[in-house]
Design a protein around this motif. Structure first.
Motif, PDB file in Angstrom:
ATOM      1  N   ASN A   1      -0.436  29.235   7.823  1.00 15.54           N
ATOM      2  CA  ASN A   1      -0.005  28.731   6.519  1.00 15.54           C
ATOM      3  C   ASN A   1      -0.429  27.289   6.287  1.00 15.54           C
ATOM      4  OD1 ASN A   1       1.129  31.134   5.779  1.00 15.54           O
ATOM      5  ND2 ASN A   1       3.195  30.597   6.467  1.00 15.54           N
ATOM      6  N   SER A   2      -0.712  26.562   7.367  1.00 14.32           N
ATOM      7  CA  SER A   2      -1.125  25.164   7.197  1.00 14.32           C
ATOM      8  C   SER A   2      -2.588  25.070   6.753  1.00 14.32           C
ATOM      9  CB  SER A   2      -0.952  24.393   8.508  1.00 14.32           C
ATOM     10  OG  SER A   2      -2.014  24.704   9.407  1.00 14.32           O
ATOM     11  N   ASN A   3      -3.342  26.194   6.894  1.00 12.46           N
ATOM     12  CA  ASN A   3      -4.762  26.204   6.502  1.00 12.46           C
ATOM     13  C   ASN A   3      -5.588  25.138   7.191  1.00 12.46           C
ATOM     14  OD1 ASN A   3      -4.980  28.373   4.706  1.00 12.46           O
ATOM     15  ND2 ASN A   3      -3.948  27.177   3.116  1.00 12.46           N
TER      16      ASN A   3
ATOM     17  N   LEU B   1      -0.897  39.738   9.670  1.00  9.74           N
ATOM     18  CA  LEU B   1      -0.006  40.565  10.493  1.00  9.74           C
ATOM     19  C   LEU B   1      -0.227  42.036  10.162  1.00  9.74           C
ATOM     20  CD1 LEU B   1       3.298  38.537  10.177  1.00  9.74           C
ATOM     21  CD2 LEU B   1       1.978  38.885  12.260  1.00  9.74           C
ATOM     22  N   PRO B   2       0.075  42.936  11.098  1.00  8.26           N
ATOM     23  CA  PRO B   2      -0.027  44.364  10.787  1.00  8.26           C
ATOM     24  C   PRO B   2       0.836  44.716   9.576  1.00  8.26           C
ATOM     25  CG  PRO B   2       0.197  44.051  13.138  1.00  8.26           C
ATOM     26  CD  PRO B   2       0.372  42.692  12.510  1.00  8.26           C
TER      27      PRO B   2
ATOM     28  N   ILE C   1       1.900  32.381  12.418  1.00 10.30           N
ATOM     29  CA  ILE C   1       2.113  32.409  10.965  1.00 10.30           C
ATOM     30  C   ILE C   1       2.188  30.991  10.416  1.00 10.30           C
ATOM     31  CG2 ILE C   1       3.674  33.150   9.122  1.00 10.30           C
ATOM     32  CD1 ILE C   1       4.617  35.399  10.979  1.00 10.30           C
ATOM     33  N   ALA C   2       2.955  30.135  11.101  1.00  9.87           N
ATOM     34  CA  ALA C   2       3.136  28.761  10.621  1.00  9.87           C
ATOM     35  C   ALA C   2       1.798  28.022  10.573  1.00  9.87           C
ATOM     36  CB  ALA C   2       4.127  28.020  11.524  1.00  9.87           C
TER      37      ALA C   2
ATOM     38  N   ARG D   1      11.901  34.092   3.023  1.00  8.57           N
ATOM     39  CA  ARG D   1      10.777  34.650   3.762  1.00  8.57           C
ATOM     40  C   ARG D   1      10.776  34.240   5.237  1.00  8.57           C
ATOM     41  NH1 ARG D   1       6.212  37.606   3.244  1.00  8.57           N
ATOM     42  NH2 ARG D   1       4.820  37.118   4.962  1.00  8.57           N
ATOM     43  N   LYS D   2      11.154  33.004   5.507  1.00  5.86           N
ATOM     44  CA  LYS D   2      11.178  32.551   6.906  1.00  5.86           C
ATOM     45  C   LYS D   2      12.223  33.298   7.718  1.00  5.86           C
ATOM     46  CE  LYS D   2       8.670  28.513   7.576  1.00  5.86           C
ATOM     47  NZ  LYS D   2       8.434  27.398   8.494  1.00  5.86           N
TER      48      LYS D   2
END
Lengths: 198, 198
Positions: B95-97, A2-3, B91-92, A21-22
């Motif tokens: 994060n799961s890669n 993210l920026p 983002i989600a 964080r979420k």
């Protein structure tokens, strides 16, 4: 990913209590959808928070000048002092519309394990205030009902004993709207031992 | 009752989703206890949030220049496009890669009752992108599994049908770590009908 500006606000919001964080991500994305002027209002509110805020020299509530709005008000009963742990308690009691006196904010409760002794709280200031003010009528101890709040109330009651001022403690018992079978046994014990004839 | 600067921040925080007035009071009092420089960091992060942020011209993720970090990266597989509803989903998934392609952020889902039709989302841009890019391999529809998310996925699948690009939908079934007796019946039905031989 993210920026940087977005990551920065997410990390700032994550520092706040109860915001993980979420949640910080969700709040930041919400803010990104707001118009620029709303962000400016919010940002400036944060920047200006402490600019004009000081502690009332009499009661240690937040104030904009030497005395807070309540201590300045002629409509309040200056002979009643309600002792509370922090400013949130002032707000809560004010919202109850049950009290028309002044406050004394201790800014915490006695907690020896955390290194909070009487000197860390505004207790000496309270004693001095009670002695200095002409004709105070009653000090209401409205610290919390936790063990620390109880200890703080007991400590202050001891300090004020012997003067000719009335010292009282808020009552303890069942909260309103509470089912008895949901109450913890200590609360029930207090509610029983504190029963009044009707 | 409280200084104006404090009331102002409480009211600003109360505007945020999931934060009610009581939480806003607690957060504000927490912030009042922080050193000035931390407030400045936080306030400036809010003020600067949108200053350098724009939308990526290819995938509509947030970006600091014409293209977002992901679209600029040579390490990503540019022939895979994962279609999501919003940036939180990016983002989600990151994060799961599990995914190494690019994204396409629709910025919402079809919701006729709320006046959100195909033109309100970045759907035309997705179709144009798939046509313009050389040799795209697969479009993965990763919109939500709500009714609206399903409808959005179906709509896009229809639009992309007939091209020689593979279109897939993320699988549905039991979430990992879930007890079957806590699952809703629709999820269970999907988990059964989508069963695979082992």
């Amino acid at each position: 990913m993210l920026p940087e500006a977005i990551e920065e606000l997410i990390s700032q919001l994550s520092k706040l209590p109860t915001i993980g964080r979420k949640s910080a991500q969700r709040l930041t994305l919400h803010l990104l959808r707001q118009p620029e002027f709303e962000l400016n209002e919010f940002g400036n509110a944060v920047l200006n928070l402490k600019k004009n805020v000081t502690l009332c020299q009499r009661c240690f509530n937040f104030a904009e000048s030497d005395l807070c709005n309540l201590c300045q008000s002629a409509k309040r009963n200056h002979r009643l002092i309600c002792v509370v742990e922090d400013v949130l308690d002032v707000i809560a009691i004010e919202n109850s519309n049950e009290f028309n006196g002044l406050y004394h904010v201790l800014h915490g409760h006695l907690s020896p394990l955390d290194g909070v002794g009487p000197d860390e709280l505004k207790i000496a200031e309270l004693i001095a205030r009670v002695e200095a003010e002409h004709d105070p009528e009653e000090v209401i101890l409205a610290t919390g009902t936790s063990m620390e709040g109880e200890a703080t109330a007991t400590y202050i009651a001891d300090k004020l004993a012997g003067g000719n001022i009335k010292v009282s403690r808020i009552s303890q018992g069942m909260p309103i709207g509470g089912d008895l079978d949901y109450a913890d046994s200590l609360t029930l014990r207090r509610a029983l031992s504190g029963r009044r004839e009707v």
